[in-house]
Structures are given as structure tokens and as C-alpha cells.
Scaffold this motif. Sequence first.
Motif, PDB file in Angstrom:
ATOM      1  N   MET A   1      96.394  63.471 -34.900  1.00 40.72           N
ATOM      2  CA  MET A   1      97.249  64.269 -34.022  1.00 40.72           C
ATOM      3  C   MET A   1      98.662  63.692 -33.987  1.00 40.72           C
ATOM      4  SD  MET A   1      96.646  65.221 -30.002  1.00 40.72           S
ATOM      5  CE  MET A   1      94.955  65.721 -30.376  1.00 40.72           C
ATOM      6  N   ILE A   2      98.765  62.356 -33.864  1.00 39.74           N
ATOM      7  CA  ILE A   2     100.075  61.704 -33.864  1.00 39.74           C
ATOM      8  C   ILE A   2     100.784  61.944 -35.193  1.00 39.74           C
ATOM      9  CG2 ILE A   2     101.191  59.431 -33.982  1.00 39.74           C
ATOM     10  CD1 ILE A   2     100.707  60.152 -31.167  1.00 39.74           C
ATOM     11  N   ALA A   3     100.041  61.867 -36.285  1.00 38.89           N
ATOM     12  CA  ALA A   3     100.635  62.080 -37.613  1.00 38.89           C
ATOM     13  C   ALA A   3     101.253  63.462 -37.721  1.00 38.89           C
ATOM     14  CB  ALA A   3      99.581  61.872 -38.692  1.00 38.89           C
ATOM     15  N   GLU A   4     100.538  64.475 -37.249  1.00 39.35           N
ATOM     16  CA  GLU A   4     101.061  65.844 -37.318  1.00 39.35           C
ATOM     17  C   GLU A   4     102.299  66.008 -36.441  1.00 39.35           C
ATOM     18  OE1 GLU A   4     100.189  68.242 -39.416  1.00 39.35           O
ATOM     19  OE2 GLU A   4      98.940  66.647 -40.278  1.00 39.35           O
ATOM     20  N   LYS A   5     102.272  65.411 -35.269  1.00 42.04           N
ATOM     21  CA  LYS A   5     103.423  65.507 -34.369  1.00 42.04           C
ATOM     22  C   LYS A   5     104.646  64.807 -34.971  1.00 42.04           C
ATOM     23  CE  LYS A   5     100.948  65.990 -29.964  1.00 42.04           C
ATOM     24  NZ  LYS A   5     100.664  65.372 -28.638  1.00 42.04           N
ATOM     25  N   LEU A   6     104.428  63.647 -35.574  1.00 39.86           N
ATOM     26  CA  LEU A   6     105.527  62.929 -36.200  1.00 39.86           C
ATOM     27  C   LEU A   6     106.104  63.712 -37.384  1.00 39.86           C
ATOM     28  CD1 LEU A   6     104.073  59.307 -36.111  1.00 39.86           C
ATOM     29  CD2 LEU A   6     106.276  59.969 -35.142  1.00 39.86           C
ATOM     30  N   LYS A   7     105.248  64.255 -38.214  1.00 43.55           N
ATOM     31  CA  LYS A   7     105.719  65.033 -39.364  1.00 43.55           C
ATOM     32  C   LYS A   7     106.524  66.246 -38.910  1.00 43.55           C
ATOM     33  CE  LYS A   7     101.899  63.679 -42.413  1.00 43.55           C
ATOM     34  NZ  LYS A   7     100.643  64.120 -43.075  1.00 43.55           N
ATOM     35  N   ASN A   8     106.050  66.895 -37.866  1.00 46.65           N
ATOM     36  CA  ASN A   8     106.748  68.070 -37.348  1.00 46.65           C
ATOM     37  C   ASN A   8     108.097  67.676 -36.762  1.00 46.65           C
ATOM     38  OD1 ASN A   8     106.680  70.975 -36.659  1.00 46.65           O
ATOM     39  ND2 ASN A   8     106.716  70.217 -34.554  1.00 46.65           N
ATOM     40  N   LYS A   9     108.124  66.571 -36.040  1.00 48.39           N
ATOM     41  CA  LYS A   9     109.371  66.092 -35.437  1.00 48.39           C
ATOM     42  C   LYS A   9     110.404  65.758 -36.512  1.00 48.39           C
ATOM     43  CE  LYS A   9     111.033  62.652 -32.067  1.00 48.39           C
ATOM     44  NZ  LYS A   9     110.644  61.538 -31.176  1.00 48.39           N
ATOM     45  N   ILE A  10     109.956  65.090 -37.561  1.00 49.56           N
ATOM     46  CA  ILE A  10     110.853  64.736 -38.668  1.00 49.56           C
ATOM     47  C   ILE A  10     111.351  65.981 -39.386  1.00 49.56           C
ATOM     48  CG2 ILE A  10     110.935  63.593 -40.930  1.00 49.56           C
ATOM     49  CD1 ILE A  10     108.923  61.526 -39.720  1.00 49.56           C
ATOM     50  N   ALA A  11     110.459  66.936 -39.585  1.00 53.02           N
ATOM     51  CA  ALA A  11     110.811  68.151 -40.320  1.00 53.02           C
ATOM     52  C   ALA A  11     111.842  68.998 -39.583  1.00 53.02           C
ATOM     53  CB  ALA A  11     109.558  68.977 -40.580  1.00 53.02           C
ATOM     54  N   LEU A  12     111.871  68.923 -38.258  1.00 55.05           N
ATOM     55  CA  LEU A  12     112.752  69.780 -37.458  1.00 55.05           C
ATOM     56  C   LEU A  12     114.096  69.137 -37.139  1.00 55.05           C
ATOM     57  CD1 LEU A  12     110.165  71.423 -35.023  1.00 55.05           C
ATOM     58  CD2 LEU A  12     111.227  72.404 -37.065  1.00 55.05           C
ATOM     59  N   LYS A  13     114.356  67.938 -37.659  1.00 53.90           N
ATOM     60  CA  LYS A  13     115.671  67.328 -37.476  1.00 53.90           C
ATOM     61  C   LYS A  13     116.718  68.126 -38.255  1.00 53.90           C
ATOM     62  CE  LYS A  13     114.267  63.832 -34.949  1.00 53.90           C
ATOM     63  NZ  LYS A  13     114.674  63.712 -33.528  1.00 53.90           N
ATOM     64  N   THR A  14     117.969  67.991 -37.848  1.00 53.34           N
ATOM     65  CA  THR A  14     119.047  68.787 -38.456  1.00 53.34           C
ATOM     66  C   THR A  14     119.428  68.233 -39.831  1.00 53.34           C
ATOM     67  OG1 THR A  14     120.554  67.463 -37.102  1.00 53.34           O
ATOM     68  CG2 THR A  14     120.057  69.687 -36.336  1.00 53.34           C
ATOM     69  N   LYS A  15     118.602  68.547 -40.794  1.00 55.03           N
ATOM     70  CA  LYS A  15     118.783  68.107 -42.181  1.00 55.03           C
ATOM     71  C   LYS A  15     117.822  68.898 -43.047  1.00 55.03           C
ATOM     72  CE  LYS A  15     115.179  64.700 -41.704  1.00 55.03           C
ATOM     73  NZ  LYS A  15     114.230  65.640 -42.338  1.00 55.03           N
ATOM     74  N   PRO A  16     118.085  69.010 -44.322  1.00 60.25           N
ATOM     75  CA  PRO A  16     117.087  69.601 -45.222  1.00 60.25           C
ATOM     76  C   PRO A  16     115.821  68.729 -45.243  1.00 60.25           C
ATOM     77  CG  PRO A  16     119.237  69.518 -46.273  1.00 60.25           C
ATOM     78  CD  PRO A  16     119.348  68.711 -45.016  1.00 60.25           C
ATOM     79  N   LEU A  17     114.687  69.345 -45.438  1.00 65.42           N
ATOM     80  CA  LEU A  17     113.418  68.630 -45.472  1.00 65.42           C
ATOM     81  C   LEU A  17     113.453  67.544 -46.555  1.00 65.42           C
ATOM     82  CD1 LEU A  17     110.628  68.704 -44.097  1.00 65.42           C
ATOM     83  CD2 LEU A  17     109.831  70.122 -45.999  1.00 65.42           C
ATOM     84  N   GLY A  18     113.153  66.318 -46.161  1.00 64.73           N
ATOM     85  CA  GLY A  18     113.123  65.208 -47.112  1.00 64.73           C
ATOM     86  C   GLY A  18     114.473  64.613 -47.440  1.00 64.73           C
ATOM     87  N   ALA A  19     115.538  65.084 -46.783  1.00 64.46           N
ATOM     88  CA  ALA A  19     116.891  64.654 -47.156  1.00 64.46           C
ATOM     89  C   ALA A  19     117.166  63.187 -46.826  1.00 64.46           C
ATOM     90  CB  ALA A  19     117.926  65.539 -46.468  1.00 64.46           C
ATOM     91  N   LEU A  20     116.398  62.598 -45.911  1.00 64.63           N
ATOM     92  CA  LEU A  20     116.564  61.179 -45.606  1.00 64.63           C
ATOM     93  C   LEU A  20     115.597  60.305 -46.405  1.00 64.63           C
ATOM     94  CD1 LEU A  20     117.329  61.119 -41.769  1.00 64.63           C
ATOM     95  CD2 LEU A  20     118.858  60.536 -43.657  1.00 64.63           C
ATOM     96  N   GLY A  21     114.942  60.909 -47.375  1.00 64.73           N
ATOM     97  CA  GLY A  21     114.158  60.153 -48.346  1.00 64.73           C
ATOM     98  C   GLY A  21     113.171  59.184 -47.737  1.00 64.73           C
ATOM     99  N   MET A  22     113.245  57.915 -48.176  1.00 67.79           N
ATOM    100  CA  MET A  22     112.283  56.913 -47.740  1.00 67.79           C
ATOM    101  C   MET A  22     112.389  56.596 -46.248  1.00 67.79           C
ATOM    102  SD  MET A  22     112.131  54.214 -50.916  1.00 67.79           S
ATOM    103  CE  MET A  22     110.912  53.171 -50.105  1.00 67.79           C
ATOM    104  N   LEU A  23     113.546  56.898 -45.635  1.00 67.26           N
ATOM    105  CA  LEU A  23     113.649  56.685 -44.192  1.00 67.26           C
ATOM    106  C   LEU A  23     112.678  57.580 -43.434  1.00 67.26           C
ATOM    107  CD1 LEU A  23     117.438  56.250 -43.343  1.00 67.26           C
ATOM    108  CD2 LEU A  23     115.659  54.508 -43.408  1.00 67.26           C
ATOM    109  N   GLU A  24     112.427  58.767 -43.967  1.00 69.04           N
ATOM    110  CA  GLU A  24     111.461  59.668 -43.324  1.00 69.04           C
ATOM    111  C   GLU A  24     110.050  59.098 -43.436  1.00 69.04           C
ATOM    112  OE1 GLU A  24     111.857  63.811 -44.285  1.00 69.04           O
ATOM    113  OE2 GLU A  24     114.037  63.678 -44.489  1.00 69.04           O
ATOM    114  N   GLU A  25     109.707  58.568 -44.599  1.00 65.28           N
ATOM    115  CA  GLU A  25     108.397  57.940 -44.786  1.00 65.28           C
ATOM    116  C   GLU A  25     108.259  56.722 -43.867  1.00 65.28           C
ATOM    117  OE1 GLU A  25     107.883  56.960 -48.917  1.00 65.28           O
ATOM    118  OE2 GLU A  25     108.848  58.824 -49.567  1.00 65.28           O
ATOM    119  N   LEU A  26     109.348  55.981 -43.737  1.00 62.13           N
ATOM    120  CA  LEU A  26     109.337  54.775 -42.912  1.00 62.13           C
ATOM    121  C   LEU A  26     109.176  55.131 -41.436  1.00 62.13           C
ATOM    122  CD1 LEU A  26     109.591  51.708 -43.026  1.00 62.13           C
ATOM    123  CD2 LEU A  26     112.084  51.972 -42.959  1.00 62.13           C
TER     124      LEU A  26
END
Length: 337
Positions: A4-29
Motif C-alpha cells: 500500500m505504501i509503495a503504491e502511494k509513493l509511486k502515485n505521489k512521485i508520478a503527480l509531481k510537476t514534471k514529466p514521468l521519470g524526469a528526475l531519473g534515479m532520484l525518483e527511484e531513491l
Amino acid sequence: MQKMIAEKLKNKIALKTKPLGALGMLEELALKIGLILDTECPVLKAPHMVVFAADHGIALEGVSAYPQEVTRQMVLNFLAGGAAINVFCRQHDIRLDIVDAGVNWDFDAGLALGNAKMAKGTRSFLDGPAMLEEEMLLCLEHGRNKIHDIAREGCNVIGFGEMGIGNTSSAAVLMSLLCDIPLKDCIGRGTGLDDRQLMDKEAILTKALTNYSGNTDVLSVMAWFGGFEIVQMAGAICAAAEKNMVVLVDGFIATVACLCAVKMNPSVRENAVFTHQSDEKGHRLLLAALEARPLLQLGLRLGEGTGCALAYPLLLSAVNFLNEMASFESAAVSNKS
């Protein structure tokens, strides 16, 4: 709960004001830190660096460009605040602890030095074990106890470093046996061996490995070829993972200690952040064996935990963008169609 936490974190990261994956490894981190700390809004608290120091009997066989007394001299340099790790820890406000795991010296009692000394260095593993099984198990316990003390200070992110002339030799043999990688691919120049010295080092370690007829389980291999500082670090890494800390892994020797920890407890891998790929020959192969993607590649080969301290600001950036960056909705910015 973790899913559940994983899904919430992924959704939170995806909705930041940037293209999906644009922060690269920082998103994974950011995702990894959130999962380790089990929260959508992680905060890094009381960062610590622990440097374990010890001497190696194998160093007396001629595998290092530096004499054994450099271990003791560098410990005194750490305590005086003059080493690279001191500089970087001060820069990033990281608490630094130095632990005598087995240096060949009697330090003054008044020094700010953690005392977990097993002996004045390991024995040479050229023809016999570096340490007894009881010593190896006690090293693991000492490492774990260090983490219990630090956890009481509220720490949830910790890095590990080492100091020990000859420890790349110990690490190379451990890597070879535990990863089933040819020894010659694990041996590097360490403190700066020239071509002839490197050939001598390979011949000595090949003889040591040929003389070994023990088991290949991690405890047996650590006792025969390990260093006191490597085994204590492995115990500390296991304990830090159990305490749900973010574990920062430094270069070649520290990654071998992490390998030992993973062999003892595979779940440790989930807490490990591999901070850099060092310039030591075997490190790239070792990272690949652990399926690890390092944050930095700066050509470092110093040890001491320097890669951890240098990478720490990236963890802060990952946490800060997760907690502070606006979402498309909050910033009234149009998302991708």
C-alpha cells in the motif's frame, strides 16, 4: 501494508510537476527511502557514519603498497579531524564514529575511539584462518551492538567505511568465493600497486585460495579470509537493516561487507543504497552480482566511507522533492493528456 505504501509513493512521485521519470534515479531513491522508512513523507534523522579500522596479517605478505602502521596513523588522523571523511562529514553535518576493531596498536584510553578490538590484527590467511570462529561471531556481535547504541540517538540513515592496510586482499578473496567469480577478476591495485606488485598480490592470494579447503558458506569464509573491520561492518549492516535504517554502502570493501550481510540475511538488500562505483577493479562486477545501481561514479578508491558522505546530499534531494515539490493539482499545472 508495504504494498500500500509503495503504491502511494509511486502515485505521489508520478503527480509531481514534471514529466514521468524526469528526475531519473532520484525518483527511484525517493521510493526506496519511503519504503525503508515506511512512510509517504520520509525524513532523514541524525545521519551517522561509522568507520571500522583493523589490521590484516596478510598485509605482512607484501600485498599492499603501504606499510601496516598506516592503519594506526590514519585512525589518529580521523580522530584529529584531518581525513577526507572528516571533511565531508563536517560539510554535510553527519556524525562520525571511529571504531578500533583490531588495529595493531594500543591507543590512549582518553581518545574518542570506539573500542571493539578483537586482537592486534588478524592472522595471515596465506596458510591458515585469519580468525577463529569465536572471534568472527564476536565481531558480528560487536557490529550489531554499535548499531543498537546509535539507534538510541534516533538515527535512521547510516553509512559505513573502513580503514585497514591489506583489506582489499581480504575483500577480493571473499568476493571470489561468495560470488563464484574468478579471483583474478576480483583483485585490484588497492592503495596503488604497480604492475609488478599487482602480479605479486595475485600470486599470494591465489596461493591462499588454493590452500583453503573449508566450506564456502558465508560464516566459514568470513572466519578464514575476513578482516575484523569487514566482519564487524557486516554485523552492523544486518542490525541497521533490522532497525529499518537506510544503509549507505561505500566502495569495494564496504560492498563486500554488505555482500556478507546479504548472504546472512537476504532482506538486507532492500535497505542498501549503493553510493558509488569505485575505481577498484572488482567493484563493478561485485555491484552487478548484487544487482546494484550506484548513485555516483567518480573514480574514487579511498574507502573511509567517503562515497557515502558525498552521496548523502542526493538522498536529501530525493526526500525534499518528494515532500516539498508541488503536484500538478496543487500548482494548477496541466498534466499530460
